[in-house]
Design a protein around this motif. Structure first.
Motif, PDB file in Angstrom:
ATOM      1  N   GLU A   2      12.455  -2.157  -9.394  1.00  0.00           N
ATOM      2  CA  GLU A   2      12.413  -2.392  -7.966  1.00  0.00           C
ATOM      3  C   GLU A   2      13.580  -3.301  -7.538  1.00  0.00           C
ATOM      4  O   GLU A   2      14.124  -4.055  -8.344  1.00  0.00           O
ATOM      5  CB  GLU A   2      11.090  -3.065  -7.579  1.00  0.00           C
ATOM      6  CG  GLU A   2       9.858  -2.222  -7.868  1.00  0.00           C
ATOM      7  CD  GLU A   2       9.827  -0.969  -7.022  1.00  0.00           C
ATOM      8  OE1 GLU A   2       9.726  -1.086  -5.792  1.00  0.00           O
ATOM      9  OE2 GLU A   2       9.916   0.135  -7.605  1.00  0.00           O
ATOM     10  N   ASN A   3      13.949  -3.220  -6.250  1.00  0.00           N
ATOM     11  CA  ASN A   3      14.944  -4.156  -5.712  1.00  0.00           C
ATOM     12  C   ASN A   3      14.410  -5.581  -5.815  1.00  0.00           C
ATOM     13  O   ASN A   3      13.208  -5.806  -5.698  1.00  0.00           O
ATOM     14  CB  ASN A   3      15.239  -3.842  -4.250  1.00  0.00           C
ATOM     15  CG  ASN A   3      15.911  -2.503  -4.059  1.00  0.00           C
ATOM     16  OD1 ASN A   3      16.348  -1.868  -5.020  1.00  0.00           O
ATOM     17  ND2 ASN A   3      15.991  -2.061  -2.827  1.00  0.00           N
ATOM     18  N   VAL A 208       4.083  -0.970 -11.221  1.00  0.00           N
ATOM     19  CA  VAL A 208       5.423  -0.437 -11.471  1.00  0.00           C
ATOM     20  C   VAL A 208       5.467   0.125 -12.891  1.00  0.00           C
ATOM     21  O   VAL A 208       4.787  -0.380 -13.788  1.00  0.00           O
ATOM     22  CB  VAL A 208       6.481  -1.552 -11.292  1.00  0.00           C
ATOM     23  CG1 VAL A 208       7.871  -1.059 -11.663  1.00  0.00           C
ATOM     24  CG2 VAL A 208       6.472  -2.053  -9.856  1.00  0.00           C
ATOM     25  N   GLY A 209       6.257   1.150 -13.096  1.00  0.00           N
ATOM     26  CA  GLY A 209       6.412   1.700 -14.440  1.00  0.00           C
ATOM     27  C   GLY A 209       7.229   0.771 -15.325  1.00  0.00           C
ATOM     28  O   GLY A 209       7.418  -0.406 -15.024  1.00  0.00           O
ATOM     29  N   ALA A 210       7.722   1.315 -16.412  1.00  0.00           N
ATOM     30  CA  ALA A 210       8.464   0.507 -17.373  1.00  0.00           C
ATOM     31  C   ALA A 210       9.759  -0.033 -16.754  1.00  0.00           C
ATOM     32  O   ALA A 210      10.484   0.679 -16.062  1.00  0.00           O
ATOM     33  CB  ALA A 210       8.796   1.343 -18.600  1.00  0.00           C
ATOM     34  N   VAL A 211      10.015  -1.318 -16.991  1.00  0.00           N
ATOM     35  CA  VAL A 211      11.293  -1.964 -16.658  1.00  0.00           C
ATOM     36  C   VAL A 211      11.744  -2.639 -17.949  1.00  0.00           C
ATOM     37  O   VAL A 211      11.484  -3.826 -18.162  1.00  0.00           O
ATOM     38  CB  VAL A 211      11.144  -2.986 -15.507  1.00  0.00           C
ATOM     39  CG1 VAL A 211      12.498  -3.577 -15.137  1.00  0.00           C
ATOM     40  CG2 VAL A 211      10.482  -2.341 -14.288  1.00  0.00           C
ATOM     41  N   GLY A 260      12.323  -7.062 -10.802  1.00  0.00           N
ATOM     42  CA  GLY A 260      12.224  -5.607 -10.836  1.00  0.00           C
ATOM     43  C   GLY A 260      10.800  -5.100 -10.853  1.00  0.00           C
ATOM     44  O   GLY A 260      10.579  -3.894 -10.830  1.00  0.00           O
ATOM     45  N   ARG A 261       9.819  -5.997 -10.886  1.00  0.00           N
ATOM     46  CA  ARG A 261       8.406  -5.618 -10.875  1.00  0.00           C
ATOM     47  C   ARG A 261       7.752  -6.176  -9.610  1.00  0.00           C
ATOM     48  O   ARG A 261       8.261  -7.101  -8.985  1.00  0.00           O
ATOM     49  CB  ARG A 261       7.688  -6.167 -12.104  1.00  0.00           C
ATOM     50  CG  ARG A 261       8.379  -5.852 -13.444  1.00  0.00           C
ATOM     51  CD  ARG A 261       7.391  -5.992 -14.603  1.00  0.00           C
ATOM     52  NE  ARG A 261       6.316  -5.033 -14.473  1.00  0.00           N
ATOM     53  CZ  ARG A 261       6.404  -3.766 -14.894  1.00  0.00           C
ATOM     54  NH1 ARG A 261       7.488  -3.346 -15.503  1.00  0.00           N
ATOM     55  NH2 ARG A 261       5.401  -2.929 -14.719  1.00  0.00           N
ATOM     56  N   SER A 373      -2.068  -5.921  -7.578  1.00  0.00           N
ATOM     57  CA  SER A 373      -1.095  -4.842  -7.635  1.00  0.00           C
ATOM     58  C   SER A 373      -1.499  -3.774  -8.655  1.00  0.00           C
ATOM     59  O   SER A 373      -1.487  -2.578  -8.357  1.00  0.00           O
ATOM     60  CB  SER A 373       0.287  -5.413  -7.993  1.00  0.00           C
ATOM     61  OG  SER A 373       1.223  -4.397  -8.213  1.00  0.00           O
ATOM     62  N   PHE A 374      -1.854  -4.197  -9.879  1.00  0.00           N
ATOM     63  CA  PHE A 374      -2.234  -3.256 -10.931  1.00  0.00           C
ATOM     64  C   PHE A 374      -3.385  -2.379 -10.467  1.00  0.00           C
ATOM     65  O   PHE A 374      -3.384  -1.167 -10.649  1.00  0.00           O
ATOM     66  CB  PHE A 374      -2.637  -4.035 -12.183  1.00  0.00           C
ATOM     67  CG  PHE A 374      -2.863  -3.179 -13.400  1.00  0.00           C
ATOM     68  CD1 PHE A 374      -1.799  -2.767 -14.183  1.00  0.00           C
ATOM     69  CD2 PHE A 374      -4.146  -2.792 -13.767  1.00  0.00           C
ATOM     70  CE1 PHE A 374      -2.003  -1.976 -15.315  1.00  0.00           C
ATOM     71  CE2 PHE A 374      -4.359  -2.009 -14.891  1.00  0.00           C
ATOM     72  CZ  PHE A 374      -3.283  -1.601 -15.665  1.00  0.00           C
ATOM     73  N   LYS A 375      -4.390  -3.001  -9.841  1.00  0.00           N
ATOM     74  CA  LYS A 375      -5.473  -2.302  -9.165  1.00  0.00           C
ATOM     75  C   LYS A 375      -5.778  -3.069  -7.891  1.00  0.00           C
ATOM     76  O   LYS A 375      -5.958  -4.284  -7.925  1.00  0.00           O
ATOM     77  CB  LYS A 375      -6.735  -2.240 -10.034  1.00  0.00           C
ATOM     78  CG  LYS A 375      -7.954  -1.602  -9.357  1.00  0.00           C
ATOM     79  CD  LYS A 375      -9.160  -1.612 -10.275  1.00  0.00           C
ATOM     80  CE  LYS A 375     -10.426  -1.152  -9.573  1.00  0.00           C
ATOM     81  NZ  LYS A 375     -10.363   0.262  -9.126  1.00  0.00           N
TER      82      LYS A 375
END
Length: 390
Positions: A2-3, A208-211, A260-261, A373-375
């Motif tokens: 992420e930005n 967010v996916g993998a960073v 990024g997360r 965020s996760f759930k």
């Protein structure tokens, strides 16, 4: 990825005798007169406060003292600090202590040039650049407040505990001598270790996916804490172990481990209600109870993420069943906290079934709904997580 925007202005002075440089470094930056802010008697009895005063005197930096910061710092003392800054025209705030003292110092620094009540910032989250510069002599590695943008304070009158984030309140100087942590009580050391680890969990588990660059930094810090934790408890004067933990604690909450997360922070919200309801609850102890409960409730959202965590941090062997692997990772997390001497249930903290409903209104006021965020969690979800933690 992420930005993101990331600011890290802190100048670190790390190692043996770091605190002896306080006066010189402050004078070099133009400090004239500072608020010397600290907690209870331990910093006085150890001679640390006298050493810092001597360093300030030698450099020609004046000071006004304000001690008495408690664990789970209360806004009332910060208001006193604001009044002292205005009365004596102080130009820096020097915090000597752990996260509670530093967070109180941040509130003072934010309020020093503000005409209203500093609790306004914790309620509205309004930003200001007009903040006194902050220096820190760290004595308790845990919260990472020595380099973070965040502060959390209690308001006993309102039975609220609320956070405020502002890059302008990141400390400009942090003096970090691992030797100052040698005499910490084991329980305080363990609670600090738990808090550090929890800061990483909040960042690793989100939507967010993998960073990979951020994730691998995060996982490496978790492994470091897991390995060094038994050592600092068994050998409290092991300099290298204490040094690794002190530096890791800063990195856990400075912000770099989450770039990024989105990050989650639901569990910290759940815990803040516990230590607002009962200020005697140590933050790390509350997190040790709440994190495994949160994990049990939310893991079906992404079992593979929990399996990765268990594999990378605890060395668990993958079974091929993501749900089983996730549950094994959660069991290891609870066992790790328990091995440090942390509680595993809310009952151990004096929180009972009938207290749960009392926690929800202020949780909703602080976090909103849904939160996390996760759930995405509702107040009904929060109540179920509290029940799992009983």
């Amino acid at each position: 990825m992420e930005n993101f925007e990331f600011v890290s202005p802190t100048h670190f002075v790390f190692g043996r005798g770091a605190e002896s440089k306080v006066g010189t470094e402050l004078a070099h930056r133009g400090a004239q007169k500072v608020l010397l802010h600290y907690g209870g008697q331990s910093a006085i009895k150890s001679g640390l406060i006298d050493r810092i005063k001597a360093s300030l005197d030698a450099a020609g930096v004046g000071y006004v003292e304000l001690g008495g910061v408690r664990p789970n710092p209360e806004i009332g003392l910060a208001r006193e600090g604001v009044a002292l800054c205005k009365e004596h025209n102080l130009d820096w705030v020097l915090a000597v202590g752990g996260g509670s003292v530093i967070d109180s110092a941040k509130a003072v620094a934010v309020g020093a040039h503000y005409d209203g009540d500093i609790w306004d910032f914790f309620e509205t989250k309004q930003q200001t650049e007009d903040v006194l510069p902050i220096a820190v002599v760290l004595t308790i590695p845990a919260a990472g407040s020595e380099a973070s943008k965040n502060a959390v304070l209690n308001n006993d009158e309102l039975q609220r505990k609320s956070g405020y984030g502002n890059n302008a309140q990141r400390p400009k100087l942090a003096f970090m001598n691992p030797e100052l942590t040698f005499t910490l009580p084991p329980y305080q050391t363990a609670a600090g270790l738990t808090d550090m680890f929890a800061h990483l969990l909040e960042r690793f588990f989100d939507d967010v996916g993998a960073v990979p660059v951020t994730d691998n930094l995060n996982l490496s810090l978790m492994r470091t804490i897991r390995v060094e934790a038994p050592c600092v408890l068994a050998e409290p004067e092991n300099y290298d172990a204490r040094a690794n933990i002190m530096w890791a604690g800063m990195l856990c909450h400075q912000g770099l481990a989450g770039v990024g997360r989105h990050e989650d922070w639901a569990t910290h919200g759940l815990e803040h209600e516990l230590s607002a309801f009962k200020p005697e609850i140590t933050h790390g102890a509350g997190l040790a109870v709440m994190f495994p409960a949160w994990m049990e409730y939310v893991y079906p959202e992404n079992p593979a993420r929990f399996a990765q965590y268990g594999r990378e941090v605890f060395g668990l062997v993958t079974t091929g069943d993501p749900d089983a692997d996730a549950l094994n990772a959660i069991d290891e997390t609870r066992a790790f906290f328990a091995s440090l001497g942390m509680p595993t249930t809310l009952e151990e903290l004096g929180i009972h079934e009938e207290d749960i409903e009392k926690l929800l209104p202020t949780l909703k006021a602080n976090k909103g709904e849904p939160f996390g965020s996760f759930k995405k969690l509702t107040m009904e979800d929060a109540a179920e997580i509290y029940r799992l933690a009983l």
